[in-house]
Design an enzyme around this catalytic site. Structure first.
Site, short mmCIF file in Angstrom:
data_model
loop_
_atom_site.label_atom_id
_atom_site.label_comp_id
_atom_site.label_asym_id
_atom_site.label_seq_id
_atom_site.Cartn_x
_atom_site.Cartn_y
_atom_site.Cartn_z
CD GLU A 1 -1.42 -2.40 1.90
OE1 GLU A 1 -2.25 -3.26 2.22
OE2 GLU A 1 -0.20 -2.54 2.11
CB CYS B 1 -0.92 0.09 4.91
SG CYS B 1 0.62 -0.78 4.55
#
Length: 156
Positions: A55, A86
């Site tokens: 991510e 993330c």
């Protein structure tokens, strides 16, 4: 199949391809208006960077693609439920939505157990395995004062 189903399936397929190339089983996409802005795969072991989660890699690439640190109007799509690192990156990037396929329990079954990190932030800092504490000095606020007096600052 709706558009988001297509994108989630693509994130899962990208994660599977990353495993075949020797990487981790995680991938992410950044979508805006049904257009793919960027992808990312887990690069932690390949780059020796513990922040190189799929991510984060996708967010970095998308920001470069749009020439902005803000990803307003974007959706972050991940092959697995994003960890707190993330999720924090998604918040800082100002994405509008996060979608994921597998969840934290699925990841734990495969040996990627970040459930403790998800619950850590609900506990008092004194109980953390990492010491996090303030150590004040006489000029703690100097960087912020400099920032506030800078005429051409870019607001976050």
């Amino acid at each position: 199949m709706d558009d988001m189903d297509k994108w989630v399936k693509e994130a899962v397929a990208l994660a599977e391809r990353n495993v075949a190339r020797g990487g981790g089983p995680f991938a992410a996409l950044i979508i805006r208006d049904d257009d793919l802005l960027a992808t990312g795969t887990n690069q932690v072991t390949a780059t020796l960077d513990p922040t190189a989660h799929a991510e984060v890699v996708a967010i970095r690439a998308a920001c470069q693609a749009v020439d902005d640190f803000r990803l307003t109007g974007c959706t972050l799509i991940s092959s697995c439920e994003p960890c707190p690192l993330c999720l924090s990156a998604a918040l800082w990037a100002r994405v509008d939505e996060v979608l994921y396929a597998a969840d934290r329990n699925d990841a734990a079954e495969a040996g990627f157990d970040d459930r403790a990190f998800h619950t850590l932030f609900t506990r008092p800092r004194e109980t953390w395995p990492l010491s996090v504490r303030r150590h004040p000095t006489t000029d703690d606020k100097a960087p912020f004062q400099a920032w506030l007096h800078k005429e051409n600052r870019i607001e976050y």
